[in-house]
Design a protein around this motif. Structure first.
Motif, PDB file in Angstrom:
ATOM      1  N   GLY A  30       0.811  -1.216   0.000  1.00  0.00           N
ATOM      2  CA  GLY A  30       0.000   0.000   0.000  1.00  0.00           C
ATOM      3  C   GLY A  30       0.844   1.265   0.000  1.00  0.00           C
ATOM      4  O   GLY A  30       0.368   2.335   0.340  1.00  0.00           O
ATOM      5  N   VAL A  31       2.129   1.138  -0.340  1.00  0.00           N
ATOM      6  CA  VAL A  31       3.023   2.296  -0.335  1.00  0.00           C
ATOM      7  C   VAL A  31       3.257   2.726  -1.778  1.00  0.00           C
ATOM      8  O   VAL A  31       3.371   1.898  -2.679  1.00  0.00           O
ATOM      9  CB  VAL A  31       4.353   1.911   0.352  1.00  0.00           C
ATOM     10  N   LYS A  32       3.322   4.034  -1.992  1.00  0.00           N
ATOM     11  CA  LYS A  32       3.502   4.528  -3.355  1.00  0.00           C
ATOM     12  C   LYS A  32       4.894   4.185  -3.887  1.00  0.00           C
ATOM     13  O   LYS A  32       5.897   4.424  -3.232  1.00  0.00           O
ATOM     14  CB  LYS A  32       3.293   6.039  -3.388  1.00  0.00           C
ATOM     15  N   ALA A  70       3.351  -1.296 -15.500  1.00  0.00           N
ATOM     16  CA  ALA A  70       2.871   0.093 -15.467  1.00  0.00           C
ATOM     17  C   ALA A  70       4.050   1.056 -15.293  1.00  0.00           C
ATOM     18  O   ALA A  70       4.084   2.133 -15.889  1.00  0.00           O
ATOM     19  CB  ALA A  70       1.864   0.273 -14.345  1.00  0.00           C
ATOM     20  N   PHE A 190       8.010  16.541 -17.861  1.00  0.00           N
ATOM     21  CA  PHE A 190       6.717  16.008 -17.416  1.00  0.00           C
ATOM     22  C   PHE A 190       6.281  14.913 -18.389  1.00  0.00           C
ATOM     23  O   PHE A 190       6.565  14.990 -19.582  1.00  0.00           O
ATOM     24  CB  PHE A 190       5.658  17.098 -17.421  1.00  0.00           C
ATOM     25  N   ILE A 191       5.571  13.940 -17.879  1.00  0.00           N
ATOM     26  CA  ILE A 191       4.979  12.931 -18.752  1.00  0.00           C
ATOM     27  C   ILE A 191       3.624  13.454 -19.221  1.00  0.00           C
ATOM     28  O   ILE A 191       2.791  13.872 -18.416  1.00  0.00           O
ATOM     29  CB  ILE A 191       4.800  11.594 -18.011  1.00  0.00           C
ATOM     30  N   LYS A 192       3.417  13.467 -20.537  1.00  0.00           N
ATOM     31  CA  LYS A 192       2.145  13.917 -21.103  1.00  0.00           C
ATOM     32  C   LYS A 192       1.149  12.763 -21.022  1.00  0.00           C
ATOM     33  O   LYS A 192       1.474  11.634 -21.392  1.00  0.00           O
ATOM     34  CB  LYS A 192       2.312  14.343 -22.564  1.00  0.00           C
ATOM     35  N   LEU A 193      -0.045  13.065 -20.575  1.00  0.00           N
ATOM     36  CA  LEU A 193      -1.033  11.986 -20.418  1.00  0.00           C
ATOM     37  C   LEU A 193      -1.344  11.278 -21.742  1.00  0.00           C
ATOM     38  O   LEU A 193      -1.454  10.054 -21.761  1.00  0.00           O
ATOM     39  CB  LEU A 193      -2.296  12.532 -19.755  1.00  0.00           C
ATOM     40  N   ILE A 196       1.002   8.530 -22.328  1.00  0.00           N
ATOM     41  CA  ILE A 196       0.798   7.296 -21.553  1.00  0.00           C
ATOM     42  C   ILE A 196      -0.123   6.374 -22.345  1.00  0.00           C
ATOM     43  O   ILE A 196       0.080   5.162 -22.406  1.00  0.00           O
ATOM     44  CB  ILE A 196       0.193   7.607 -20.164  1.00  0.00           C
ATOM     45  N   MET A 197      -1.142   6.954 -22.991  1.00  0.00           N
ATOM     46  CA  MET A 197      -2.048   6.144 -23.809  1.00  0.00           C
ATOM     47  C   MET A 197      -1.297   5.556 -25.016  1.00  0.00           C
ATOM     48  O   MET A 197      -1.421   4.381 -25.322  1.00  0.00           O
ATOM     49  CB  MET A 197      -3.242   6.985 -24.253  1.00  0.00           C
TER      50      MET A 197
ATOM     51  N   PRO B 218      -0.915   8.857  -0.293  1.00  0.00           N
ATOM     52  CA  PRO B 218      -0.103   9.444  -1.369  1.00  0.00           C
ATOM     53  C   PRO B 218      -1.005   9.923  -2.502  1.00  0.00           C
ATOM     54  O   PRO B 218      -2.040   9.326  -2.768  1.00  0.00           O
ATOM     55  CB  PRO B 218       0.767   8.285  -1.843  1.00  0.00           C
ATOM     56  N   SER B 219      -0.599  10.991  -3.150  1.00  0.00           N
ATOM     57  CA  SER B 219      -1.478  11.591  -4.148  1.00  0.00           C
ATOM     58  C   SER B 219      -0.733  11.783  -5.451  1.00  0.00           C
ATOM     59  O   SER B 219       0.483  11.600  -5.532  1.00  0.00           O
ATOM     60  CB  SER B 219      -1.964  12.946  -3.639  1.00  0.00           C
ATOM     61  N   GLN B 220      -1.492  12.152  -6.466  1.00  0.00           N
ATOM     62  CA  GLN B 220      -0.900  12.449  -7.750  1.00  0.00           C
ATOM     63  C   GLN B 220      -1.434  13.811  -8.218  1.00  0.00           C
ATOM     64  O   GLN B 220      -2.573  14.162  -7.910  1.00  0.00           O
ATOM     65  CB  GLN B 220      -1.279  11.370  -8.749  1.00  0.00           C
ATOM     66  N   MET B 222      -2.086  16.342 -11.539  1.00  0.00           N
ATOM     67  CA  MET B 222      -2.196  16.420 -12.993  1.00  0.00           C
ATOM     68  C   MET B 222      -2.461  17.864 -13.418  1.00  0.00           C
ATOM     69  O   MET B 222      -3.142  18.602 -12.710  1.00  0.00           O
ATOM     70  CB  MET B 222      -3.411  15.628 -13.485  1.00  0.00           C
ATOM     71  N   ALA B 283      -2.913   5.929  -4.008  1.00  0.00           N
ATOM     72  CA  ALA B 283      -2.050   5.102  -3.163  1.00  0.00           C
ATOM     73  C   ALA B 283      -1.500   3.915  -3.943  1.00  0.00           C
ATOM     74  O   ALA B 283      -0.424   3.432  -3.666  1.00  0.00           O
ATOM     75  CB  ALA B 283      -2.826   4.622  -1.942  1.00  0.00           C
ATOM     76  N   GLU B 285      -1.656   1.331  -7.849  1.00  0.00           N
ATOM     77  CA  GLU B 285      -1.783   1.390  -9.303  1.00  0.00           C
ATOM     78  C   GLU B 285      -3.239   1.442  -9.761  1.00  0.00           C
ATOM     79  O   GLU B 285      -3.538   2.005 -10.807  1.00  0.00           O
ATOM     80  CB  GLU B 285      -1.046   0.211  -9.944  1.00  0.00           C
ATOM     81  N   GLU B 289      -4.666   3.869 -12.509  1.00  0.00           N
ATOM     82  CA  GLU B 289      -5.381   3.396 -13.698  1.00  0.00           C
ATOM     83  C   GLU B 289      -6.718   4.123 -13.827  1.00  0.00           C
ATOM     84  O   GLU B 289      -7.130   4.524 -14.922  1.00  0.00           O
ATOM     85  CB  GLU B 289      -5.639   1.882 -13.605  1.00  0.00           C
ATOM     86  N   LEU B 292      -6.213   7.510 -15.238  1.00  0.00           N
ATOM     87  CA  LEU B 292      -5.942   7.484 -16.676  1.00  0.00           C
ATOM     88  C   LEU B 292      -7.212   7.198 -17.468  1.00  0.00           C
ATOM     89  O   LEU B 292      -7.456   7.798 -18.525  1.00  0.00           O
ATOM     90  CB  LEU B 292      -4.896   6.413 -16.993  1.00  0.00           C
ATOM     91  N   PHE B 295      -9.187  10.259 -17.643  1.00  0.00           N
ATOM     92  CA  PHE B 295      -8.580  11.159 -18.618  1.00  0.00           C
ATOM     93  C   PHE B 295      -8.960  10.745 -20.046  1.00  0.00           C
ATOM     94  O   PHE B 295      -9.385  11.580 -20.852  1.00  0.00           O
ATOM     95  CB  PHE B 295      -7.055  11.145 -18.436  1.00  0.00           C
ATOM     96  N   GLU B 296      -8.822   9.455 -20.319  1.00  0.00           N
ATOM     97  CA  GLU B 296      -9.138   8.961 -21.669  1.00  0.00           C
ATOM     98  C   GLU B 296     -10.586   9.253 -22.041  1.00  0.00           C
ATOM     99  O   GLU B 296     -10.876   9.685 -23.160  1.00  0.00           O
ATOM    100  CB  GLU B 296      -8.900   7.450 -21.731  1.00  0.00           C
ATOM    101  N   ILE B 309       1.359  14.687 -16.100  1.00  0.00           N
ATOM    102  CA  ILE B 309       1.259  14.124 -14.759  1.00  0.00           C
ATOM    103  C   ILE B 309       2.615  14.229 -14.073  1.00  0.00           C
ATOM    104  O   ILE B 309       3.648  14.000 -14.703  1.00  0.00           O
ATOM    105  CB  ILE B 309       0.737  12.674 -14.828  1.00  0.00           C
TER     106      ILE B 309
END
Ligand SMILES: Cc1cc2nc3c(=O)[nH]c(=O)nc-3n(C[C@H](O)[C@H](O)[C@H](O)COP(=O)(O)OP(=O)(O)OC[C@H]3O[C@@H](n4cnc5c(N)ncnc54)[C@H](O)[C@@H]3O)c2cc1C
Ligand SMILES: Cc1cc2nc3c(=O)[nH]c(=O)nc-3n(C[C@H](O)[C@H](O)[C@H](O)COP(=O)(O)OP(=O)(O)OC[C@H]3O[C@@H](n4cnc5c(N)ncnc54)[C@H](O)[C@@H]3O)c2cc1C
Lengths: 253, 461
Positions: A30-32, A70, A190-193, A196-197, B218-220, B222, B283, B285, B289, B292, B295-296, B309
């Motif tokens: 559960g850790v990032k 991923a 930066f990674i563009k979203l 990722i697709m 934990p957060s993300q 965008m 927190a 994957e 997901e 994402l 977003f899609e 991101i």
């Protein structure tokens, strides 16, 4: 020229690390998890070399369990052409990692391998150096600047500025070589979203660790893990006189 | 110190620090607004509750008006002293008084900067979740007096949600202990709530007991680029339904131009009219997901054109700077600020009316839109053209604010979402509050501050 980039997944830089109660490791459930920050810098540098026309292909490499897909997709989204995933559930020590890279180098014949100077999980700072030795090629560690032009690349030369204790050191290395990155080398993009697709269509080769014929020779034994001692509370002093007295009492002055 | 009133104050409170030099009068006499010329009588910087009480009693004796003052980052002139008031600055009352692990509360003096409060909470493994760009300079007392909001309201609410208890010096110098950090207290009127958002007109907050909470997972972060205004609330609804949002903020290409010129790092190429910075729990994957996938979906619907991101905390900070750096990047242009809100459901219709209104009324001014759109809160900043005199510029803006206030009234919105009424929005209070409500406010004020010495002329006349 092809560049191989070490791209390890580690517990995120900002996670407050907790030691398991039985002292056998740190909590990862559960850790990032994120890319090792120095590896992000390595990938950024490789991409810049490709954008300059020095390199033609950038390949990210990760060694670890099946769920690294991923993570590797992030590397592909950032811009790598393809990824290699060496699959193993076992913990990988620096020498084993270096041997894996040695096998991949034999197969891929890169002109340059870029790795982080260290991974922030075990902070070993060994893999790049060990690879250079096994491969019998020059190494330029702790790079804060990498100069390779299209011409010098063709001549097989790279000029690297290294961060050393005394300041900066500039060296020239013959390619192929191993470069390990320091923090100031660059600022990763930066990674563009949408990328990722798109990265979903880029190839990830998976290689079973066992198929490489490497003996995971674990020379390092971890006896136990422990949290660092808590910093004790500071003492408040009223004024400079008291401060001097306190320092003298401790024999520090 | 020639003024006999000040001489008597110094005599009554011998340890009290008093400033009277012109530079200090100017510094402490104004907030982030630059419309009024500071002209306080003096500046007092008490270090104890007793000194605050002494100052208030002295003010009663001599009929001197007081301006309670925190970090003076206020954007509505609430802490301005332009009429010979004594500035009562809480700046030197900035200590942590205690942490209670059972109650999970932190008790602090009112002058403590927000960021110091946040750090003290963190040292206990907890968080004080109210947060915004002025964190390093604004004080917890000022946050309470304006019921400050900020960038985490979507998750945590406004300052009001986090105040467990207050110590307040009322207009007659009496010390009130409000609610004493009780979770449950059904014993009549809750004056603590009345003090929150009172803009220094009911009492001087001297201490606050704050509720703390667990850190979020934990957060993300965008950054999203949107093709048109209607997409804003579509994306918000989508993200809110699929993710656990911590923040959802928007700004326009005009705002982006200013922060980039002010040194922020560009994250996306191309021209896009609207941008969103959003932060959500991620927190594992699965959550990533889900983000994402959202977003899609938004891309397929034509609501999003591009996005980035953050891969590290440094990148997250760089994305946040695009939003948080706006206010500072505009300061040199002497912006006329609107801070308005409507219900979330009313945002789309309101945005359209605003766009039409501002396009019609401000054809020649640069108008910068940004804000806490997920809370229905929009900051509209009008920049002063360099060749226009201050007074003419403000007169033109005031004319538009009248029209804006009427639009807000029709939508049941507020002329001040989080900055307070102060001096700046005083003429428009009636668009948000009924006559009966304003009459009751005056009555309440009379009870707490019979002589009308606490921040007179602010909020209402
Ligand atoms: C860059 C920037 C970003 C900002 N972002 C936000 C945001 O996102 N959300 C938001 O809500 N605000 C925001 N603000 C506005 C401002 O920071 C807040 O209103 C803040 O709460 C004011 O705190 P202060 O200590 O500076 O108060 P001051 O400006 O000193 O005073 C504000 C009001 O509170 C009264 N007051 C101050 N201390 C006390 C006390 N101890 N007892 C009684 N009354 C008191 C004053 O009399 C005045 O009426 C921003 C400001 C800046 C400059
Ligand atoms: C078995 C039982 C269990 C209970 N458990 C709890 C509990 O767990 N928690 C708890 O908080 N309470 C509890 N109570 C107390 C009570 O149920 C609550 O106080 C409830 O909120 C009262 O609602 P009521 O409509 O019965 O109010 P009433 O008894 O009718 O009135 C209560 C007060 O409210 C005023 N009032 C009523 N309606 C209005 C109105 N529309 N406008 C203005 N004033 C009004 C009345 O004048 C009176 O002062 C319990 C009571 C019983 C019998």
């Amino acid at each position: 020229m092809k560049i191989l980039v070490g791209y390890k997944r580690v517990v995120d830089y900002n996670v407050r690390i907790q030691v398991k109660p039985d002292g056998t490791g740190v909590v990862t459930d559960g850790v990032k998890l994120s890319a090792n920050p120095f590896d992000d810098i390595a990938l950024e540098e490789a991409l810049r070399l490709r954008e300059k026309g020095v390199a033609t292909e950038v390949v990210v490499v990760a060694i670890g369990p099946a769920d690294l897909t991923a993570h590797l997709r992030n590397g592909l989204a950032m811009g790598a052409n393809r990824a290699i995933h060496v699959v193993t559930d076992a913990a990988v020590q620096p020498l084993t990692a270096a041997r894996v890279f040695q096998r991949l180098v034999e197969k891929e014949q890169p002109g340059l391998v870029i790795t982080g100077k260290q991974a922030i999980d075990d902070d070993a700072n060994q893999t790049g150096q060990m690879l250079a030795t096994l491969w019998d090629r020059p190494q330029a560690t702790f790079a804060s600047k990498v100069d390779i032009s299209v011409e010098s690349g063709a001549d097989g030369k790279a000029t690297v500025t290294r961060e050393v204790d005394a300041g900066l050191e500039v060296i020239e290395v013959e390619l192929p070589a191993v470069i390990t990155t320091d923090l100031r080398l660059n600022e990763p993009r930066f990674i563009k979203l949408p990328d990722i697709m798109k990265a979903k269509a880029k190839p990830i080769d998976t290689i079973e660790f066992a198929s490489l014929g490497i003996e995971a020779n674990d020379h390092l034994k971890t006896t136990h893990y422990a949290a660092p001692p808590k910093r004790s509370r500071g003492v408040m002093v009223k004024d400079a006189t008291e401060l001097v007295a306190a320092l003298k009492q401790k024999g520090l002055l | 110190m020639t003024d006999p009133r000040l001489a008597s104050l110094a005599e009554q409170l011998p340890g009290l620090r008093l400033f009277t030099a012109p530079a200090e009068l100017e510094h402490y006499g104004r907030d982030w607004t630059r419309r009024w010329t500071p002209a306080p009588l003096a500046v007092a910087l008490p270090t104890s509750v007793e000194e605050v009480q002494g100052i208030v009693r002295w003010a009663n004796e001599h009929g001197v008006a007081l301006v309670p003052s925190g970090g003076r980052t206020g954007l509505s002139g609430g802490a301005v002293a332009a009429n010979g008031e004594l500035v009562l600055s809480l700046e030197r009352m900035n200590r942590v008084l205690g942490f209670d692990p059972a109650d999970r509360t932190l008790t602090v003096e009112a002058g403590m900067p927000l960021q110091a409060v946040q750090e003290a909470a963190k040292a206990q493994g907890l968080i004080y979740p109210v947060d915004f760009a002025a964190r390093g300079s604004c004080s917890i007392g000022g946050n309470i007096a304006t019921n400050a909001g900020g960038i985490r309201v979507i998750r945590y609410g406004n300052t009001r949600e986090w105040i467990a208890g207050l110590k307040v010096v009322a207009g007659n110098g009496e010390l009130l202990e409000l609610n004493r950090a009780l979770v449950k207290n059904s014993s009549g009127y809750d004056f603590r709530q009345l003090l929150i958002g009172s803009e220094g007109t009911l009492g001087v907050v001297v201490e606050a007991t704050l509720r703390l909470t667990d850190p979020p997972p934990p957060s993300q972060v965008m950054l999203l680029a949107l093709p048109h205004m209607d997409a804003l609330m579509e994306v918000f609804a989508l993200f809110r339904s699929r993710l656990s949002l911590q923040a959802f903020e928007f700004f326009t290409d005009v705002a982006l131009r200013h922060v980039l010129a002010h040194g922020a790092q560009r994250a996306l190429d191309g021209e896009h009219p609207y941008y969103v910075v959003t932060e959500f729990d991620a927190a594992d994957e699965r959550a990533q997901e889900a983000a994402l996938a959202a977003f899609e979906h938004a891309v397929e619907q034509g609501w999003i054109e591009d996005g980035a991101i953050a891969q590290s905390e440094a990148q997250a900070a760089a994305l946040w700077r695009l939003r948080e750096g706006i206010t500072e990047s505009l300061a040199a242009h002497k912006p006329y600020k609107n801070d308005v809100s409507v219900r979330i459901g009313a945002v789309p219709a309101f945005l359209h009316e605003m766009q039409a209104l501002l396009g019609r009324e401000y054809p020649h001014f640069e108008v910068v839109w940004f804000g806490h759109i997920g809370d229905g809160n929009l900051h509209i900043n009008v920049l002063k053209p360099a060749d226009l005199a201050d007074a003419d510029f403000i007169a033109q803006c005031e004319h538009v604010t009248k029209l804006l206030a009427a639009t807000l009234k029709a939508h049941g919105g507020s002329i001040s979402a989080e900055h307070g009424i102060g001096l700046v929005k005083k003429p428009y209070l009636g668009s948000t509050r009924s006559e009966a409500e304003v009459a009751l406010m005056r009555g309440v004020r009379q009870v707490f501050d019979p002589k009308g010495l606490l921040n007179p002329g602010k909020l209402f006349d």
